[in-house]
Design an enzyme around this catalytic site. Sequence first.
Site, PDB file in Angstrom:
ATOM      1  N   PRO A 166       0.796  -1.236   0.000  1.00  0.00           N
ATOM      2  CA  PRO A 166       0.000   0.000   0.000  1.00  0.00           C
ATOM      3  C   PRO A 166       0.826   1.282   0.000  1.00  0.00           C
ATOM      4  O   PRO A 166       0.456   2.256  -0.659  1.00  0.00           O
ATOM      5  CB  PRO A 166      -0.842  -0.131   1.278  1.00  0.00           C
ATOM      6  CG  PRO A 166      -1.011  -1.608   1.443  1.00  0.00           C
ATOM      7  CD  PRO A 166       0.308  -2.202   1.009  1.00  0.00           C
ATOM      8  N   SER A 167       1.942   1.314   0.726  1.00  0.00           N
ATOM      9  CA  SER A 167       2.751   2.540   0.738  1.00  0.00           C
ATOM     10  C   SER A 167       3.319   2.826  -0.643  1.00  0.00           C
ATOM     11  O   SER A 167       3.402   3.991  -1.065  1.00  0.00           O
ATOM     12  CB  SER A 167       3.877   2.437   1.763  1.00  0.00           C
ATOM     13  OG  SER A 167       4.683   1.300   1.540  1.00  0.00           O
ATOM     14  N   VAL A 168       3.693   1.779  -1.390  1.00  0.00           N
ATOM     15  CA  VAL A 168       4.198   1.966  -2.746  1.00  0.00           C
ATOM     16  C   VAL A 168       3.076   2.431  -3.667  1.00  0.00           C
ATOM     17  O   VAL A 168       3.275   3.297  -4.536  1.00  0.00           O
ATOM     18  CB  VAL A 168       4.848   0.664  -3.273  1.00  0.00           C
ATOM     19  CG1 VAL A 168       5.252   0.811  -4.735  1.00  0.00           C
ATOM     20  CG2 VAL A 168       6.056   0.290  -2.419  1.00  0.00           C
TER      21      VAL A 168
END
Length: 399
Positions: A72-74
């Site tokens: 998700p952060s990517v």
Amino acid sequence: MASTADDLRNSLVDEILRDVRLTADVERVMRTVPREAFLPGIRLEEAYADQAVSIKENPVGGPLPLSCASVPSVVGIMLSQLQAQPGDNILEIGAGTGYNAALLAELTDEHGHVTTIDIDSDVALHARTMLDRAGYQRVHVMERDGLLGAPENAPYDRMLAAVGLWDVPAAWWEQLREGGRLVVPLRWRGQTRSVALTRHGDTLVSEGMELCGFVPIIGQDSEKTTPLNADGTIRVIHDEDQAVDAAALGDSLSNTTAVEVMSEQRIGGAESFDGVWLRATATDDRVCRLQVTPDATARELISRPAVPVRSPVLIDGDSLAYLIVRREGTDDQRPHRLGAAAYGPHAEKLAQDLIAHIEAWGGARTVVPHLTITPASTDVAAGPGHVITKLESRLTLTY
């Protein structure tokens, strides 16, 4: 009391924001779209962990899954790079679970249009099914070779690749409008960066890059893996234009003692040093990726690389030098020192060359190179800088 999906979703975004800067619109849609709706059968806690989730394993038994839900952060980083606007026409290459396309649909609103494509029929069907269930029927899902794009819905204001690319396909150029933006996990010299590129005629110009890792797209086979020992526990991943003499390098590893040279650059425990690799690729065509298994390090077949599964290495004939990290001294803020371990007849020279790359990075640790990409089929001048020639494009890197 058990946490709800909304609680976990907001907690995940809060966690991401502690380390990553997201645009306000991307933060909003990541707090809105239910990731769990695209991952049936997965526990809520797993759906809202900052990690990838495989949705289809590689049928040929490769080390990477055929398709997965990205970290998700990517996802947030790449969507922030994309800068999608309401009304935009967007193409996503690599449909995955459909979650990313749902985020794009929210960013472009009902006046925009999102097309997502995938070469695998099962993956495309999964994405279509999950998008329908979650209420995103307006997303156009197509079973299609990503290298070909989707010309029938072009030109696109934005294109986003959710798969790793070694080269920019020639078919994509005419599908991205003038001034349009492409965000692509691009691989060169063994490392991958999510690069935001804007089209100016026959040139793509970078506007930032971030470290990332992605399942590679099917159909680009110009990156090679060469084992340096009989059991394949020490390997080099290199581009097709880089010569790797496995026998000579294996002999050097077996019959010479490591030369270790330390730089003046120190790092803290959680401080990234991947910029050393990036910096080296902008001037040096000898940069590859070294991959060493835990068994090889346990048996002390090789001095331990900085990151055994992925460390930069310089290769020159029968000699190699790679990045190492050693804990030295009493500096509690930056207790680790970067250095080079080298094998072979030219070990000392290669080690010093790698140290020079480390020192160059140390003088400007957060600076990334300027990247331009031009089609290999045109006569557009590459301009000043270090040129890496691929099958369908030319990359030019400058600091």
